[in-house]
Design an enzyme around this catalytic site. Structure first.
Site, PDB file in Angstrom:
ATOM      1  CE  LYS A 181      41.556  31.733  37.709  1.00  0.00           C
ATOM      2  NZ  LYS A 181      40.420  31.789  38.769  1.00  0.00           N
ATOM      3  NE  ARG A 194      40.433  36.692  46.950  1.00  0.00           N
ATOM      4  CZ  ARG A 194      40.491  36.108  45.840  1.00  0.00           C
ATOM      5  NH1 ARG A 194      41.367  35.180  45.407  1.00  0.00           N
ATOM      6  NH2 ARG A 194      39.460  36.448  45.059  1.00  0.00           N
ATOM      7  NE  ARG A 233      38.558  41.128  45.020  1.00  0.00           N
ATOM      8  CZ  ARG A 233      39.149  39.940  44.013  1.00  0.00           C
ATOM      9  NH1 ARG A 233      40.488  39.956  43.963  1.00  0.00           N
ATOM     10  NH2 ARG A 233      38.415  39.398  43.288  1.00  0.00           N
ATOM     11  NE  ARG A 282      34.413  36.474  42.421  1.00  0.00           N
ATOM     12  CZ  ARG A 282      35.597  36.398  43.111  1.00  0.00           C
ATOM     13  NH1 ARG A 282      35.321  36.624  44.559  1.00  0.00           N
ATOM     14  NH2 ARG A 282      36.697  36.019  42.771  1.00  0.00           N
ATOM     15  NE  ARG A 315      36.174  35.243  35.651  1.00  0.00           N
ATOM     16  CZ  ARG A 315      37.209  35.718  36.262  1.00  0.00           C
ATOM     17  NH1 ARG A 315      38.154  36.158  35.696  1.00  0.00           N
ATOM     18  NH2 ARG A 315      37.312  35.669  37.532  1.00  0.00           N
TER      19      ARG A 315
HETATM   20  P1  AMP Z   1      39.257  38.007  39.354  1.00  0.00           P
HETATM   21  O1  AMP Z   1      40.269  38.989  39.791  1.00  0.00           O
HETATM   22  O2  AMP Z   1      40.073  37.310  38.096  1.00  0.00           O
HETATM   23  O3  AMP Z   1      38.554  36.968  39.853  1.00  0.00           O
HETATM   24  O4  AMP Z   1      38.038  38.905  38.595  1.00  0.00           O
HETATM   25  C1  AMP Z   1      37.229  39.876  39.223  1.00  0.00           C
HETATM   26  C2  AMP Z   1      36.286  40.251  38.397  1.00  0.00           C
HETATM   27  O5  AMP Z   1      36.482  40.781  37.467  1.00  0.00           O
HETATM   28  C3  AMP Z   1      35.265  39.168  38.200  1.00  0.00           C
HETATM   29  O6  AMP Z   1      34.341  38.723  39.168  1.00  0.00           O
HETATM   30  C4  AMP Z   1      34.413  39.676  36.778  1.00  0.00           C
HETATM   31  O7  AMP Z   1      33.445  40.452  37.634  1.00  0.00           O
HETATM   32  C5  AMP Z   1      35.775  40.794  36.215  1.00  0.00           C
HETATM   33  N1  AMP Z   1      36.276  39.766  35.332  1.00  0.00           N
HETATM   34  C6  AMP Z   1      37.622  39.826  35.365  1.00  0.00           C
HETATM   35  N2  AMP Z   1      38.108  39.079  34.214  1.00  0.00           N
HETATM   36  C7  AMP Z   1      36.913  38.784  33.533  1.00  0.00           C
HETATM   37  C8  AMP Z   1      36.535  38.144  32.428  1.00  0.00           C
HETATM   38  N3  AMP Z   1      37.613  37.327  31.650  1.00  0.00           N
HETATM   39  N4  AMP Z   1      35.549  38.336  31.785  1.00  0.00           N
HETATM   40  C9  AMP Z   1      34.320  38.801  32.561  1.00  0.00           C
HETATM   41  N5  AMP Z   1      34.607  39.454  33.694  1.00  0.00           N
HETATM   42  C10 AMP Z   1      35.781  39.327  34.265  1.00  0.00           C
END
Ligand code: AMP
Length: 215
Positions: free
Chosen positions: A13, A126, A159, A170, A88
């Protein structure tokens, strides 16, 4: 042009949202990047979310809703934006629908699908630049020099939330909390399914074509 990307962690994404945003000339709003930036800057928000993100847990809905609610009102979003990583949960989607941004039936909603084994391969390989947030993959997108960011020479890291046990959490959170969003949007918009298990360029071409066609 308003676009939402749905799909599990590792579906691509972030990469596709960035490329499509550049193509359309609208900003990409990545909630994950915004939160990581808050952590890097040591802000109160960053201190609040860091322990959750390290364990791969979702940040509470009210925090995200406030963050996105403010961001979409900034001037650069006047002609559209691409949301990456938000909503989400169904509660986030409902709040988004009440932000005065128009009917979601007119938005482009993409669901990127990738088999689970491929997601695990992508996430565990990654690597990430903590300074500019560029992402690489040890085999499919390696940096020119092993372990070093091509863009700014910073040492790449894995990360915390890409480590094996956290990835499992996740993906299970995705199944429980985020997958129901597909049903939510199918009832309200034209959700377009995209096979994400192809080259980045092939996926991007599909997205570029689909986004031109009215929802
Ligand atoms: P991402 O980079 O989109 O995978 O986001 C990394 C982390 O940020 C996720 O595992 C959550 O801990 C937090 N996060 C990002 N976007 C959201 C969201 N819309 N709702 C809740 N947590 C979020």
């Amino acid at each position: 042009m308003r676009v939402i990307f749905l799909g599990p962690p590792g579906a691509g994404k972030g990469t596709q949202a960035a490329k499509l945003a550049a193509h359309l000339g609208v900003p990409r709003i990545s909630t994950g990047d915004m939160l990581r930036e808050a952590i890097a800057n040591g802000t109160p928000l960053g201190r609040q979310v860091e322990p959750l993100m390290e364990r791969g847990k979702l940040v509470p809905d009210d925090v995200l809703i406030a963050l996105v609610g403010e961001r979409v009102r900034e001037d650069d979003c006047a002609h559209g934006f691409i949301l990456d990583g938000f909503p989400r949960t169904v509660a986030q989607a409902e709040s988004l629908a009440s932000m005065g941004l128009g009917e979601v039936s007119a938005w482009s909603v993409f669901q990127i699908e990738v088999p689970r084994e491929e997601l695990l391969r992508r996430l565990s390989g990654r690597r990430w630049c903590p300074r500019c947030q560029a992402t690489y993959h040890v085999t499919s997108r390696p940096p020119r020099q092993e372990g070093v960011c091509d863009l700014d020479g910073t040492s790449l890291i894995q990360r915390e939330d890409d480590k094996e046990t956290v990835v499992a959490r996740r993906l299970s959170d995705y199944d429980q909390q985020t997958a129901p969003l597909v049903t939510y949007y199918r009832e309200r918009a034209n959700v377009r399914r995209v096979d994400g298990n192809r080259s980045m360029d092939a996926v991007l071409e599909d997205l570029k074509t689909a986004v031109e066609v009215p929802a």
